[in-house]
Design a protein around this motif. Structure first.
Motif, PDB file in Angstrom:
ATOM      1  N   GLU A   1       0.820  -1.203   0.000  1.00  0.00           N
ATOM      2  CA  GLU A   1       0.000   0.000   0.000  1.00  0.00           C
ATOM      3  C   GLU A   1       0.862   1.265   0.000  1.00  0.00           C
ATOM      4  OE1 GLU A   1      -3.720  -1.981   2.499  1.00  0.00           O
ATOM      5  OE2 GLU A   1      -2.694  -0.224   3.294  1.00  0.00           O
ATOM      6  N   SER A   2       2.018   1.156   0.635  1.00  0.00           N
ATOM      7  CA  SER A   2       2.954   2.283   0.634  1.00  0.00           C
ATOM      8  C   SER A   2       4.331   1.745   0.256  1.00  0.00           C
ATOM      9  CB  SER A   2       2.991   2.935   2.027  1.00  0.00           C
ATOM     10  OG  SER A   2       3.905   4.017   2.038  1.00  0.00           O
ATOM     11  N   PRO A   3       4.578   1.514  -1.078  1.00  0.00           N
ATOM     12  CA  PRO A   3       5.778   0.799  -1.529  1.00  0.00           C
ATOM     13  C   PRO A   3       7.073   1.561  -1.342  1.00  0.00           C
ATOM     14  CG  PRO A   3       4.542   1.649  -3.414  1.00  0.00           C
ATOM     15  CD  PRO A   3       3.707   1.911  -2.182  1.00  0.00           C
ATOM     16  N   ILE A   4       6.984   2.850  -0.911  1.00  0.00           N
ATOM     17  CA  ILE A   4       8.214   3.622  -0.734  1.00  0.00           C
ATOM     18  C   ILE A   4       8.936   3.181   0.546  1.00  0.00           C
ATOM     19  CG2 ILE A   4       9.112   5.963  -0.291  1.00  0.00           C
ATOM     20  CD1 ILE A   4       6.838   6.955  -2.127  1.00  0.00           C
ATOM     21  N   TYR A   5       8.172   2.728   1.570  1.00  0.00           N
ATOM     22  CA  TYR A   5       8.744   2.341   2.857  1.00  0.00           C
ATOM     23  C   TYR A   5       8.774   0.825   3.016  1.00  0.00           C
ATOM     24  CZ  TYR A   5       8.676   7.167   4.449  1.00  0.00           C
ATOM     25  OH  TYR A   5       8.914   8.495   4.595  1.00  0.00           O
ATOM     26  N   VAL A   6       9.842   0.338   3.666  1.00  0.00           N
ATOM     27  CA  VAL A   6       9.968  -1.086   3.977  1.00  0.00           C
ATOM     28  C   VAL A   6      10.434  -1.244   5.425  1.00  0.00           C
ATOM     29  CG1 VAL A   6      10.396  -1.940   1.646  1.00  0.00           C
ATOM     30  CG2 VAL A   6      12.293  -1.048   2.984  1.00  0.00           C
TER      31      VAL A   6
END
Length: 805
Positions: free
Chosen positions: A108-113
Motif C-alpha cells: 500500500e505504501s511501496p516507498i517504505y519497507v
C-alpha cells in the motif's frame, strides 16, 4: 555519521532500488535516479531526516517495484546531498553505513519497507585469519594478471584486520553476475563468505589466463602471416635479381606468344583489347582480386580458335550419302538440304568468296521425334565439321547468348562464343534447337540477338559483351529447329527458310524400325541379331498399337523395353539361345496395347462426323457429335474449344440454316415438333421451323484437351445438318476444311498429318478443300493415296452429297 544518531532498528525507512551493482557499507557513491518512487524515497528521507536502504533489482525485473522484484538485502545509509537534473532526474550522494535485511514490503505504501540490521555470525579468529592470508595471495595473483585491478586495494587489505571489511572490499571489485554478487553480499557466515570469495578469484584468474593465451595465439598467427608475406616478397625479389624462374613472368610471356600467333586472324579491335589486358595484368600484383578476373578473360579470348577452320570440301554427293545413310524417307527435306549445299559447292568451285558466307538459314519444323536435330547431325558428319548444339528452349536471359559484361561477378562469354571454343573451329555446324520457345522478359529479348546471329549482313561482326569486340560468325552453318513456326517472331522468320518435316506413315515407321531403330537398340543392349526374332507383323502391331506420335522417338523406347526384357530372359535361362517375340506373346513384354486412333465405325450414325485435326504429335481423327433438344434454336458448343472454333461453329450453323431456308437441305415434316393447336388443326409447319424449335448441343471430345484452329467448319456443318435432317452420316468418311458464310470451302494446313491419321483409322474416303488437292497432294505418301479415296470439295453442298445418306 553513525547509526546511533537515528532511531533503533528494526524500523520503517524509504527504499531505493538500483538496477546495476551492489553498494557496500564503506562506500560513498553518487546515485542517478529517475524513477518516481526512488525520487519520493529520497525526498522523504531528507524531509524527515531518515535513513534509506538501497537494494538491487533481480534479473528481468529492472525498473519494477513490487514484492519479489528485488533482493531482500541492501545497504543502509543516509543522503548526504541532492542535486536536481534536467528531465526530472536527480543526483544524490549516498553514504553506506551498514548492511540491512528487508523484513517486509508494504504494497500500500511501496516507498517504505521494514528493515533490520544484518549481523554477521560469530567466528573463530584463527581460522578466519588463515583464510584471509590465502585470500591476500590470490588477490596479488589476480592483480598481476589483470592490469585493471585497483593497485591501492592490495595495500588496503594488507593494512586492514577486519575480515568483514576485507571481504566487502574485494567483493566490490570482482566481475560477477547479480545472483553471485547477492550470495557474497548476503552471506553472514564470514568463513564461508571468505572461501566463496577465494573460489571466485580463482575462477577469474583462470579466465584471464585463457584470454591471455588466446590473445597470444592470435597475435602470433597474425605475426606469422606478415612474416610469410615479407619472406615471399623477398624470395621474389631475390629470384628477380638472380634471373631465376618467375611464374607470373612465364605466364605473361606465354600469353603474348599465343596472341602474336593468332594476330593475323583476329579482328584489329580484338587484338588491341587483348594486348591491353595482358599489359595491364603484367603491371598488376598477382594477389590482387582483379588479377584472377583479367587472367580468366585473357585465357577465354586466347582459347577462341581464330584461324582454325575445317578444310573439308563441301560436296553434294557426300551430303546426300550421309542423309540417306542416317534417315529413311524425308524426300523433300533431303532434297532441299542437298540444294542448299549444292549452291555452296558451286560458290567454292567458282571461287566467289563474297557470296560464300551469304545464304538462307535452314529451319526444320515439325513435331517432336521426326528427326529435326538428327538431320543437323548428319549435315555435320557429311561436312566433317564439329557440331555445336545451343538449346534455346525456355531461354529468357539475353546475356546467355551475348555474354555478360565483365563488370558483373561471374561474367562469362555467351553460348555462341563458348560453342566456338568447344568446337575448336571457327566454322562449325551450329544447331539452334527449339528456336520457337525463346521468351522475352525483363532480362532482355534473346530474339533480338538471334536476328544478329542469323542475318548474313550482320553476323560477320557479332559482338559478344564479355569479349568487348566483334567476332566473325559468317563461316558457321546455322540450322534451327522448331515445333511450331507460328510461334517464331515475324522478324526472325524472315531470316530463315522453313523445311517441313511432318508425320511418318506406318509403312515408313516400319522401315525406320527395321533398318535403323532395331539394329541400333540391339547394339546398345549387347544383343546379336540372331538372338531376337521379330516378324514384320509384330513390328507393325507395335507401331499401330503401342505408339502415339508423329515421329519415332517413343517407338525406339518400346524396342528398348522389349530388348531389356529379352536380355533378362537370356541371362536367367542360359539354355535359351533365342527370344522370339510375336503378336501372341507381345502382351508379356509390353502389357496392354494403346490404340492411337480408333478405327472407323462400321455403322452409320445421325449427328456423328469424323473430322481431321492437326496436333503437335501428328494428325488425329476427332469425332464431332451433336444432339437436338426442344427449344428455341440456341446453339451450345462444348469440348474446350478456342475462339476460332467457336466462330466456326456459329458460321456452320448459319450456313445450314441458309440451306434449309433455300430448300437445298430437305427436312421431313414428321421430325418437326408441333404445338397442341397445330396437331389438332392439322396445320402444316414450314420445314425451316426445324432450327427454330430445336436447341443444338455440339460437342467435340475429349473435353479435357484444348482445341482450336480454322479447319473444322465443314465437319461441324455436316454434324448440324445431320441432326436437324435426321440423315445418317457415312462412318467411313473423314473431312477437313473451313467454311465461309456463303458455303465455300477454304484450304487448311497440316494436310499430310491429317490424311495419315485418316489412313490409320481405315477411312475409305477423305474430303479436302480443292486448293489443297491441287497444291499439296504430291506430298501425300503413295500408300495413303492408294489405301483410300481423296476427293476435292468446293462447297458445303459437295460435302453433303458425299456424307449424308
Amino acid at each position: 555519521m553513525e547509526l546511533e544518531n537515528y532511531d533503533s532498528f528494526p524500523q520503517q525507512i524509504p527504499l531505493i532500488i538500483e538496477d546495476d551493482v551492489f553498494l557496500y557499507p564503506f562506500m560513498i557513491a553518487p546515485l542517478f535516479l529517475s524513477n518516481e518512487e526512488n525520487i519520493k524515497a529520497v525526498e522523504d528521507a531528507i524531509e524527515f531526516n531518515k535513513l534509506v536502504i538501497v537494494s538491487v533489482s533481480k534479473p528481468g525485473f529492472e525498473g519494477k517495484r513490487e514484492e519479489g522484484s528485488f533482493y531482500d538485502v541492501g545497504v543502509i545509509g543516509n543522503i548526504m546531498r541532492k542535486v536536481s537534473l534536467p528531465d526530472g532526474k536527480i543526483k544524490v550522494l549516498f553514504q553506506g553505513l551498514a548492511k540491512g535485511k528487508i523484513e517486509s514490503f508494504n504494497t500500500e505504501s511501496p516507498i517504505y519497507v521494514q528493515v533490520d540490521k544484518l549481523q554477521d555470525e560469530e567466528y573463530s579468529k584463527e581460522s578466519v585469519d588463515s583464510i584471509v592470508d590465502v585470500l591476500r595471495e590470490q588477490v596479488k595473483k589476480l592483480s598481476r594478471i589483470n592490469s585493471k585491478f585497483p593497485a591501492d586495494l592490495i595495500k588496503t587489505i594488507e593494512e586492514n584486520d577486519d575480515a568483514t571489511r576485507i571481504a566487502d572490499l574485494i567483493s566490490s571489485v570482482l566481475r560477477v553476475k547479480k545472483e553471485d554478487a547477492y550470495k557474497l553480499f548476503a552471506e553472514t557466515n564470514i568463513e564461508k563468505r571468505l572461501l566463496e570469495v577465494v573460489e571466485t578469484i580463482k575462477k577469474e584468474i583462470e579466465s584471464f589466463k585463457i584470454q591471455k593465451e588466446i590473445t597470444q595465439k592470435v597475435n602470433s598467427k597474425i605475426e606469422k602471416t606478415h612474416k610469410d608475406y615479407f619472406l615471399k616478397e623477398q624470395i621474389k625479389a631475390i629470384q628477380k635479381e638472380l634471373g631465376g624462374d618467375n611464374q607470373k613472368e612465364t605466364e605473361i610471356k606465354a600469353y603474348k606468344k599465343r596472341l602474336k600467333k593468332i594476330k593475323k586472324h583476329m579482328p584489329i579491335d580484338g587484338y588491341k583489347e587483348t594486348k591491353k589486358q595482358i599489359e595491364k595484368l603484367s603491371r598488376m600484383h598477382q594477389d590482387s582480386p582483379d588479377s584472377a578476373l583479367l587472367q580468366t578473360y585473357i585465357e577465354n579470348v586466347l582459347d577462341i580458335p581464330f584461324g582454325e577452320f575445317s578444310d573439308e570440301k563441301i560436296t553434294v554427293k557426300s551430303v546426300e550419302e550421309q542423309l540417306n545413310k542416317d534417315h529413311y524417307s524425308l524426300k523433300i527435306p533431303k532434297e532441299r538440304i542437298s540444294e542448299y549445299f549444292a549452291v555452296k559447292e558451286m560458290l567454292e568451285l567458282r571461287k566467289i568468296e563474297s557470296l560464300k558466307s551469304k545464304g538462307t538459314v535452314l529451319c526444320f519444323v515439325g513435331p517432336p521425334g521426326v528427326g529435326k536435330t538428327s538431320l543437323a547431325n548428319s549435315i555435320s558428319q557429311a561436312l566433317k565439321r564439329p557440331l555445336v548444339r545451343v538449346a534455346l528452349g525456355g531461354m529468357e536471359d539475353v546475356n546467355e547468348l551475348r555474354g555478360h559484361r565483365r563488370t558483373y561477378v561471374g561474367a562469362m562469354p555467351g553460348r555462341i562464343v563458348k560453342g566456338l571454343t568447344d568446337a575448336k573451329k571457327m566454322n562449325p555446324v551450329i544447331v539452334l534447337d527449339e528456336i520457337d520457345k525463346l521468351g522475352a522478359n525483363h532480362r532482355g529479348d534473346p530474339t533480338a540477338v538471334m536476328l544478329e546471329v542469323l542475318d548474313p549482313e550482320q553476323n560477320h561482326e557479332f559482338r559478344d559483351l564479355y569479349l568487348n569486340f566483334a567476332i566473325d560468325l559468317s563461316q558457321c552453318i546455322f540450322v534451327a529447329t522448331a515445333n511450331d513456326a507460328r510461334r517464331i517472331p515475324a522478324a526472325l522468320r524472315d531470316r530463315m527458310e522453313f523445311i517441313e518435316i511432318s508425320s511418318y506413315t506406318p509403312n515408313e515407321k516400319y522401315y525406320i524400325a527395321k533398318d535403323y531403330l532395331i539394329p541400333q537398340e540391339l547394339e546398345k543392349h549387347g544383343l546379336k541379331r540372331s538372338e531376337i526374332t521379330l516378324s514384320k507383323t509384330t513390328i507393325e502391331a507395335i507401331i499401330s498399337k503401342y505408339t502415339r506420335e508423329a515421329g519415332v522417338r517413343n517407338l525406339r523406347r518400346v524396342f528398348a523395353k522389349l530388348f531389356r526384357k529379352a536380355v533378362k530372359k537370356l541371362l536367367k535361362n542360359p539354355e535359351c539361345k533365342k527370344v522370339s517375340i510375336n503378336t501372341k506373346n507381345l502382351k508379356e513384354y509390353l502389357d496392354n496395347p494403346i490404340f492411337e486412333i480408333d478405327p472407323a465405325e462400321k455403322k452409320n450414325q445421325i449427328g456423328v462426323t469424323n473430322g481431321l485435326a492437326w496436333t503437335a504429335v501428328g494428325g488425329d481423327v476427332l469425332k464431332t457429335e451433336a444432339v437436338k433438344l426442344r427449344g428455341k434454336g440456341i446453339l451450345n458448343v462444348t469440348g474446350n474449344l478456342g475462339d476460332v472454333m467457336k466462330e466456326s461453329s456459329r458460321i456452320s450453323y448459319s450456313v445450314v440454316k441458309l440451306l434449309i431456308d433455300a430448300k437445298k437441305l430437305k427436312i421431313k415434316d414428321s421430325i418437326i415438333p408441333k404445338t397442341a393447336k397445330e396437331e389438332e388443326e392439322k396445320i402444316k409447319v414450314d420445314p425451316s421451323e426445324v432450327y427454330k424449335r430445336y436447341d443444338i448441343h455440339l460437342h467435340i471430345p475429349e473435353g479435357a484437351t484444348p482445341k482450336d484452329g480454322p479447319s473444322a467448319g465443314i465437319t461441324m456443318a455436316v454434324t448440324i445438318a445431320s441432326i436437324l435432317s435426321e440423315k445418317e452420316v457415312r462412318s467411313d468418311v473423314a473431312m477437313t476444311g473451313e467454311l465461309t458464310l456463303t458455303g465455300k470451302v477454304l484450304p487448311i494446313g497440316g494436310l499430310k498429318e491429317k490424311l495419315i491419321a485418316a489412313y490409320k483409322a481405315k477411312m475409305k474416303l477423305a474430303l479436302i478443300p480443292r486448293k489443297n488437292y491441287q497444291r499439296d497432294l504430291d506430298e501425300i505418301p503413295d500408300e495413303v493415296k492408294e489405301a483410300m479415296e481423296i476427293k476435292a470439295v468446293d462447297t458445303i453442298e459437295d460435302v453433303f452429297k458425299e456424307t449424308l445418306i
